[in-house]
Design a protein around this motif. Structure first.
Motif, PDB file in Angstrom:
ATOM      1  N   PRO A 239     -28.560  60.125 -67.575  1.00  0.00           N
ATOM      2  CA  PRO A 239     -27.224  59.527 -67.699  1.00  0.00           C
ATOM      3  C   PRO A 239     -26.301  60.325 -68.624  1.00  0.00           C
ATOM      4  CG  PRO A 239     -28.916  57.846 -67.894  1.00  0.00           C
ATOM      5  CD  PRO A 239     -29.618  59.168 -67.890  1.00  0.00           C
ATOM      6  N   GLY A 240     -25.064  60.525 -68.158  1.00  0.00           N
ATOM      7  CA  GLY A 240     -24.054  61.193 -68.960  1.00  0.00           C
ATOM      8  C   GLY A 240     -24.176  62.703 -69.034  1.00  0.00           C
ATOM      9  N   THR A 241     -25.067  63.301 -68.219  1.00  0.00           N
ATOM     10  CA  THR A 241     -25.278  64.753 -68.245  1.00  0.00           C
ATOM     11  C   THR A 241     -25.348  65.279 -66.812  1.00  0.00           C
ATOM     12  OG1 THR A 241     -27.691  64.798 -68.092  1.00  0.00           O
ATOM     13  CG2 THR A 241     -26.749  64.437 -70.289  1.00  0.00           C
ATOM     14  N   ARG A 242     -25.464  66.589 -66.691  1.00  0.00           N
ATOM     15  CA  ARG A 242     -25.734  67.210 -65.396  1.00  0.00           C
ATOM     16  C   ARG A 242     -27.216  67.575 -65.275  1.00  0.00           C
ATOM     17  NH1 ARG A 242     -21.910  72.064 -65.102  1.00  0.00           N
ATOM     18  NH2 ARG A 242     -23.004  72.361 -63.132  1.00  0.00           N
ATOM     19  N   PHE A 243     -28.048  67.017 -66.139  1.00  0.00           N
ATOM     20  CA  PHE A 243     -29.483  67.299 -66.150  1.00  0.00           C
ATOM     21  C   PHE A 243     -30.227  66.364 -65.201  1.00  0.00           C
ATOM     22  CE2 PHE A 243     -29.011  68.257 -70.972  1.00  0.00           C
ATOM     23  CZ  PHE A 243     -28.326  69.414 -70.697  1.00  0.00           C
ATOM     24  N   GLU A 244     -31.400  66.826 -64.769  1.00  0.00           N
ATOM     25  CA  GLU A 244     -32.334  65.997 -64.018  1.00  0.00           C
ATOM     26  C   GLU A 244     -33.709  66.187 -64.625  1.00  0.00           C
ATOM     27  OE1 GLU A 244     -30.580  66.027 -59.500  1.00  0.00           O
ATOM     28  OE2 GLU A 244     -31.997  67.605 -60.054  1.00  0.00           O
ATOM     29  N   VAL A 245     -34.524  65.141 -64.573  1.00  0.00           N
ATOM     30  CA  VAL A 245     -35.916  65.234 -65.006  1.00  0.00           C
ATOM     31  C   VAL A 245     -36.801  64.804 -63.846  1.00  0.00           C
ATOM     32  CG1 VAL A 245     -35.567  64.913 -67.484  1.00  0.00           C
ATOM     33  CG2 VAL A 245     -35.867  62.919 -66.031  1.00  0.00           C
TER      34      VAL A 245
ATOM     35  N   ARG B  52     -30.305  77.657 -62.189  1.00  0.00           N
ATOM     36  CA  ARG B  52     -30.753  76.503 -62.979  1.00  0.00           C
ATOM     37  C   ARG B  52     -31.645  76.955 -64.121  1.00  0.00           C
ATOM     38  NH1 ARG B  52     -32.110  71.422 -59.514  1.00  0.00           N
ATOM     39  NH2 ARG B  52     -31.170  70.485 -61.314  1.00  0.00           N
ATOM     40  N   TRP B  53     -31.623  76.171 -65.173  1.00  0.00           N
ATOM     41  CA  TRP B  53     -32.590  76.287 -66.253  1.00  0.00           C
ATOM     42  C   TRP B  53     -33.712  75.304 -65.967  1.00  0.00           C
ATOM     43  CZ3 TRP B  53     -33.285  79.616 -70.080  1.00  0.00           C
ATOM     44  CH2 TRP B  53     -32.211  80.415 -70.476  1.00  0.00           C
ATOM     45  N   LEU B  54     -34.922  75.711 -66.221  1.00  0.00           N
ATOM     46  CA  LEU B  54     -36.092  74.850 -66.128  1.00  0.00           C
ATOM     47  C   LEU B  54     -36.711  74.802 -67.513  1.00  0.00           C
ATOM     48  CD1 LEU B  54     -38.432  73.332 -64.778  1.00  0.00           C
ATOM     49  CD2 LEU B  54     -39.333  75.542 -64.065  1.00  0.00           C
ATOM     50  N   LEU B  55     -36.824  73.606 -68.068  1.00  0.00           N
ATOM     51  CA  LEU B  55     -37.467  73.408 -69.370  1.00  0.00           C
ATOM     52  C   LEU B  55     -38.663  72.506 -69.154  1.00  0.00           C
ATOM     53  CD1 LEU B  55     -37.657  73.443 -72.493  1.00  0.00           C
ATOM     54  CD2 LEU B  55     -36.053  71.540 -72.506  1.00  0.00           C
ATOM     55  N   LEU B  56     -39.828  72.965 -69.565  1.00  0.00           N
ATOM     56  CA  LEU B  56     -41.044  72.178 -69.421  1.00  0.00           C
ATOM     57  C   LEU B  56     -41.213  71.305 -70.658  1.00  0.00           C
ATOM     58  CD1 LEU B  56     -43.482  71.636 -67.613  1.00  0.00           C
ATOM     59  CD2 LEU B  56     -44.695  73.396 -68.892  1.00  0.00           C
ATOM     60  N   LEU B  57     -41.065  69.995 -70.468  1.00  0.00           N
ATOM     61  CA  LEU B  57     -41.173  69.056 -71.584  1.00  0.00           C
ATOM     62  C   LEU B  57     -42.620  68.670 -71.873  1.00  0.00           C
ATOM     63  CD1 LEU B  57     -38.217  66.667 -70.687  1.00  0.00           C
ATOM     64  CD2 LEU B  57     -38.236  68.539 -72.348  1.00  0.00           C
ATOM     65  N   ALA B  58     -43.447  68.605 -70.832  1.00  0.00           N
ATOM     66  CA  ALA B  58     -44.854  68.217 -71.001  1.00  0.00           C
ATOM     67  C   ALA B  58     -45.661  68.840 -69.877  1.00  0.00           C
ATOM     68  CB  ALA B  58     -45.002  66.700 -70.974  1.00  0.00           C
ATOM     69  N   GLY B  59     -46.906  69.156 -70.149  1.00  0.00           N
ATOM     70  CA  GLY B  59     -47.796  69.697 -69.138  1.00  0.00           C
ATOM     71  C   GLY B  59     -47.904  71.207 -69.215  1.00  0.00           C
ATOM     72  N   GLU B  60     -48.319  71.792 -68.092  1.00  0.00           N
ATOM     73  CA  GLU B  60     -48.436  73.244 -67.947  1.00  0.00           C
ATOM     74  C   GLU B  60     -48.111  73.562 -66.494  1.00  0.00           C
ATOM     75  OE1 GLU B  60     -51.642  76.812 -68.858  1.00  0.00           O
ATOM     76  OE2 GLU B  60     -52.199  74.740 -69.218  1.00  0.00           O
TER      77      GLU B  60
ATOM     78  N   SER C  84     -46.805  67.519 -65.025  1.00  0.00           N
ATOM     79  CA  SER C  84     -45.773  68.162 -65.826  1.00  0.00           C
ATOM     80  C   SER C  84     -44.457  67.419 -65.718  1.00  0.00           C
ATOM     81  CB  SER C  84     -45.574  69.603 -65.341  1.00  0.00           C
ATOM     82  OG  SER C  84     -46.764  70.344 -65.497  1.00  0.00           O
ATOM     83  N   VAL C  85     -43.745  67.352 -66.846  1.00  0.00           N
ATOM     84  CA  VAL C  85     -42.404  66.767 -66.891  1.00  0.00           C
ATOM     85  C   VAL C  85     -41.421  67.915 -67.071  1.00  0.00           C
ATOM     86  CG1 VAL C  85     -40.856  65.196 -68.094  1.00  0.00           C
ATOM     87  CG2 VAL C  85     -43.282  64.602 -67.866  1.00  0.00           C
ATOM     88  N   LEU C  86     -40.502  68.033 -66.094  1.00  0.00           N
ATOM     89  CA  LEU C  86     -39.540  69.131 -66.069  1.00  0.00           C
ATOM     90  C   LEU C  86     -38.128  68.617 -66.294  1.00  0.00           C
ATOM     91  CD1 LEU C  86     -41.966  69.720 -64.008  1.00  0.00           C
ATOM     92  CD2 LEU C  86     -40.503  71.466 -63.139  1.00  0.00           C
ATOM     93  N   LEU C  87     -37.365  69.358 -67.045  1.00  0.00           N
ATOM     94  CA  LEU C  87     -35.934  69.103 -67.201  1.00  0.00           C
ATOM     95  C   LEU C  87     -35.208  70.257 -66.525  1.00  0.00           C
ATOM     96  CD1 LEU C  87     -33.609  67.466 -68.655  1.00  0.00           C
ATOM     97  CD2 LEU C  87     -33.718  69.263 -70.382  1.00  0.00           C
ATOM     98  N   TRP C  88     -34.352  69.920 -65.542  1.00  0.00           N
ATOM     99  CA  TRP C  88     -33.549  70.907 -64.824  1.00  0.00           C
ATOM    100  C   TRP C  88     -32.126  70.799 -65.294  1.00  0.00           C
ATOM    101  CZ3 TRP C  88     -35.757  74.321 -61.534  1.00  0.00           C
ATOM    102  CH2 TRP C  88     -37.036  74.040 -61.039  1.00  0.00           C
ATOM    103  N   ALA C  89     -31.499  71.936 -65.570  1.00  0.00           N
ATOM    104  CA  ALA C  89     -30.106  71.956 -66.023  1.00  0.00           C
ATOM    105  C   ALA C  89     -29.376  73.093 -65.319  1.00  0.00           C
ATOM    106  CB  ALA C  89     -30.042  72.153 -67.536  1.00  0.00           C
ATOM    107  N   PRO C  90     -28.087  72.895 -65.001  1.00  0.00           N
ATOM    108  CA  PRO C  90     -27.313  73.985 -64.404  1.00  0.00           C
ATOM    109  C   PRO C  90     -27.282  75.198 -65.323  1.00  0.00           C
ATOM    110  CG  PRO C  90     -26.106  71.916 -64.306  1.00  0.00           C
ATOM    111  CD  PRO C  90     -27.293  71.679 -65.175  1.00  0.00           C
ATOM    112  N   ALA C  91     -27.332  76.392 -64.733  1.00  0.00           N
ATOM    113  CA  ALA C  91     -27.341  77.617 -65.536  1.00  0.00           C
ATOM    114  C   ALA C  91     -25.927  78.071 -65.918  1.00  0.00           C
ATOM    115  CB  ALA C  91     -28.056  78.731 -64.777  1.00  0.00           C
ATOM    116  N   ASP C  92     -24.904  77.425 -65.382  1.00  0.00           N
ATOM    117  CA  ASP C  92     -23.534  77.849 -65.715  1.00  0.00           C
ATOM    118  C   ASP C  92     -23.032  77.218 -66.988  1.00  0.00           C
ATOM    119  OD1 ASP C  92     -23.241  75.249 -64.798  1.00  0.00           O
ATOM    120  OD2 ASP C  92     -21.804  75.751 -63.248  1.00  0.00           O
TER     121      ASP C  92
END
Length: 103
Positions: free
Chosen positions: A31-37, A52-60, A95-103
């Motif tokens: 909510p309130g962002t352009r991110f997805e998990v 896109r940016w991929l950030l790994l929050l949990a897992g491998e 794994s828990v992934l956070l995706w964010a626009p790269a721009d």
């Protein structure tokens, strides 16, 4: 500004892994962002429509790239992926992934 000014209010914390688990594998908007998990438990493949940016929050996670190239991500690792790239993500463990626009 008065103390009751809503622009100064700090929202309650949002548990991103919890939000990701509500989607049954489908990406969930933060909510309130352009991110997805998302929670990833099986291999997925796609061609990225945008960078896109991929950030790994949990897992491998193993990120398979074209031409036999790959990256292994551990918790807290981030990877910038360009638009048009064919990418496959294979979780080594859920794994828990956070995706964010790269721009």
């Amino acid at each position: 500004m008065s103390r009751s000014d809503p622009s100064r209010r700090v929202e309650k914390p949002l548990n991103l892994p919890g939000l990701a688990r509500t989607g049954a594998g489908a990406p969930q908007s933060v909510p309130g962002t352009r991110f997805e998990v998302s929670l990833l438990e099986t291999r997925t493949s796609s061609t990225l429509a945008e960078g896109r940016w991929l950030l790994l929050l949990a897992g491998e996670l193993i990120v398979d790239l074209p031409h036999g190239d790959f990256r292994i991500l551990a918790e807290g690792d981030a990877l910038r992926l360009p638009a048009g790239l064919e990418v496959a993500c294979q979780p080594v463990r859920p794994s828990v992934l956070l995706w964010a626009p790269a721009d």
